[in-house]
Design an enzyme around this catalytic site. Structure first.
Site, PDB file in Angstrom:
ATOM      1  CG  HIS A 190       2.939  32.072  41.667  1.00 49.18           C
ATOM      2  ND1 HIS A 190       3.284  33.130  41.207  1.00 49.18           N
ATOM      3  CD2 HIS A 190       3.560  30.479  41.499  1.00 49.18           C
ATOM      4  CE1 HIS A 190       4.512  33.164  40.868  1.00 49.18           C
ATOM      5  NE2 HIS A 190       4.277  31.488  40.996  1.00 49.18           N
ATOM      6  N   GLY A 217      10.416  28.390  38.342  1.00 47.51           N
ATOM      7  CA  GLY A 217      11.684  28.016  39.826  1.00 47.51           C
ATOM      8  C   GLY A 217      12.686  29.011  40.547  1.00 47.51           C
TER       9      GLY A 217
END
Length: 350
Positions: free
Chosen positions: A297, A46
């Site tokens: 990623h 996040g």
């Protein structure tokens, strides 16, 4: 090529609960695996992500006591998407509070993406509490990285997707996308807040992996996911992670000199590009960096899973036993080499 490792079998939590960490916040946590195993903490990404089931499957449940928690404002923690009293240093304190609650002396710390940032900040603040570090998708919260993803860089590779990200922002304000989004994500218009949150989150969801995943992009655009991710990421990024100076994480790297470190990075990571892992590996000469040649990623790409699982296996009690058993016996005729004097960083480490 050797066969790639996959995830361990599904592993449900054997314990879960909430920890009150302030007057405003309580965090949700869970434990899985072996209650008597080697403690391992997993930090989600996040800021604004949450625990995912696959995270419990990166460690051997027979060997590890696996601990996860939703960070402030995330997942099942309360209040949802709350930014008050929500900084890197609040989260570092929360990790310590959770460690004390669970009676753990030292634990392995794993983090991906923003979880790598938080893992570094925690380990550099409390090296005595960390047995090893496993970090994936390295993110150092540098200006270079933020500009790459939110201004110009990834936009040159996914221009049509970035155009949708830029669409809610008037052209005159696009010279600073973070500031422009911050004004709207925390502005008075609820419809504009949600529109911007969904555009922000979908941009990230589209860039996560080497190959597109439309289902993930749709999931990232749901209000529950988008609002927490967009608000918390923007809050942290406009404040540059609340670090006291640029490159703070790299400057504190010598504090990790006695901690085994494994780094995993997708070569084609568009969210946190390879330069971050390269710089961190240079700051930590003892770290082992594995570059996955066919990954971006996402923590769920096959090559990333393989590299991370291999790291947890190597550092598990069983892995240590295998390495010890396979080592050649010492040569009684070999000359004894005196122990080296501790380095300055080892002597001054607290």
């Amino acid at each position: 090529m050797t066969e790639r490792r996959g995830l361990f079998p599904p592993c449900d939590p054997y314990r879960e609960g909430w920890l009150r960490v302030s007057d405003r916040h309580r965090i949700y946590y869970q434990e899985a695996g072996n209650p008597d195993g080697k403690p391992a903490l997993i930090l989600h990404g996040g800021p604004g992500g949450s625990i995912a089931d696959y995270m419990r499957r990166l460690h051997d449940p027979a060997a590890y006591r696996i601990v996860l928690f939703d960070q402030r404002g995330c997942g099942r923690s309360e209040p949802h998407a709350g930014i008050a009293d929500n900084t890197t240093w609040h989260l570092v304190a929360d990790i310590e509070a959770l460690r004390r609650l669970l009676g753990i002396e030292r634990w392995q710390v794993m983090g991906g993406s923003w979880g790598s940032t938080l893992g570094l900040a925690y380990a550099e603040s409390h090296p005595e509490a960390v047995s090893e570090l496993i970090l994936r998708g390295i993110f150092l919260m540098s200006e270079e990285e933020l500009r790459w993803f939110y201004q110009s860089g990834a936009s040159l590779i996914l221009p049509e997707v970035f155009a949708a990200f830029a669409a809610p922002i008037p052209p005159a304000e696009r010279g600073d996308m973070l500031a422009a989004y911050h004004r709207r994500l925390f502005g008075p218009d609820p419809e504009e807040r949600l529109t911007c949150a969904r555009a922000w989150s979908r941009w990230e969801g589209a860039a996560l992996s080497l190959l597109p995943d439309p289902a993930r992009e749709d999931d990232f655009e749901t209000p529950e996911v988008a609002v927490a991710l967009a608000r918390l990421e923007c809050h942290y990024f406009v404040n540059r992670g609340f670090f006291p100076e640029a490159d703070w994480l790299l400057k504190q790297a010598p504090r990790l000199s006695g901690i085994p470190v494994r780094l995993v990075q997708g070569r084609y990571d568009l969210v946190t590009p390879m330069i971050g892992a390269h710089r961190l590996a240079r700051a930590l000469p003892h770290a082992v960096l594995r570059v996955v040649p066919d990954a971006g990623h996402s923590g769920t790409e096959p090559g990333i899973i393989d590299a991370v699982v291999r790291a947890t296996e190597d550092l598990s009690p069983r892995g240590a036993s295998r390495a010890k058993a396979s080592a050649p016996p010492p040569d009684p005729q070999a000359p004894r080499i005196p122990d080296a004097a501790p380095s300055r960083t080892q002597r001054t480490k607290t």
